[in-house]
Design an enzyme around this catalytic site. Sequence first.
Site: not given
Ligand code: LIP
Length: 273
Positions: A71, A88, A90-91, A93, A218
Site C-alpha cells: 500500500e 497492507d 495496517i488495514d 489505519t 485491502d
Molecule cells: C482502509 C480500508 C477500509 C476503507 C478505508 C481504507 P487502510 O484501508 O480497510 O475498508 O474504508 O478507506 O482504505 O487505508 O486502513 O489500509
Amino acid sequence: MDGQELLRCERIAVSLAFEAGLMMKSASGRNKEISEKDSFADLVTETDKAIEKFLFTEFKRQFPDFRFIGEETSAGVGLTVEPTWIVDPIDGTMNFVHTFPYTCVSIGLTVNKVPVVGVVYSPFLSKLYTARKGWGAYCNGQPISVRQSCKSLNEALLLCEFGGQRDEEKRNAVFRNLEAVGWLSHGVRCLGSAALNLCCVADGSADANWEFGLHVWDMAAASLILTEAGGVVMDTKGGPLDIMSRRILGACNRNIADELSRTLPIHLELERD
Ligand code: LIP
C-alpha cells in the site's frame, strides 16, 4: 505452485504477520508521524511505513523471484501473472490512529493474478485468519465457514465503509446505498477494515459486505479467505471479482450476494489500481 510450496508460503507469511503484529502493538497510541494521503479521512503513520519496509525486506530475502505490491510503496504498480506478495501493513489505519482494535495486517499471494494464499492477522483482536487455495479457511487454526443458512437481506447483518474518499459523488453513493440496503437488513456496521470485514463474513459473524474505493491490498488476502470459507466474492454488479477494480461485494451465499447487488442503487466506477 504445488501444495508443499503453498504451505511454505503460508507458514512464512504467518510468521511475518505475527512480527508485524508485535510492531503494531508496541507502536499503538504512540504514533508521532501521522500524515494525510487522499483526504483528512485517509491517513498513514510511520508504523504503516515501518511494517511495510520490514515485510518487503523479508519477502525479498526469502522469495527473491517474487514481485511485491504494498500500500505505501507500490501505488499504480500493475498486477502480473508472476507470483506476487500483496501487502497492507495496517488495514484500518484510521482505527490504529484512534487505538480502536478493529485493525490488522493483510498479506496475500497471487499467481496468475489469482489469490492462492491469504493471511489476515489482528493483534488487538488476537485473530489470525488463513487460507490456501483449495485447502479451506481457518481462524486461529480452527476451520471457519460462512452462515450459509442466511436466506434474505431481512435476516442479514451487513458491513460497509464510508472510505477515505470524501467527495460529493462518494457521499451520494455511500448514503443512497446505506439507506436502500440498511433499512431492509438486520443492520449495517461500518467498522473500518475491508480485510476484517471480509473475514467476518467468512467466519459467519456477518453475512455480507460491500465497498467502493478500496484497493488490491485491502482485498487480495481476505477475498481468498471468504471463498475458501464457502462464501462468494464478486463485482458489486454481479460479475466475477476483479481485485484491481476498486470495488467488491462479499457474501455468505449467492442468493444474498445477488439480492444485495440488485438492491444497491449506485455502483461507483473508479479508476483501476
Ligand atoms: C482502509 C480500508 C477500509 C476503507 C478505508 C481504507 P487502510 O484501508 O480497510 O475498508 O474504508 O478507506 O482504505 O487505508 O486502513 O489500509
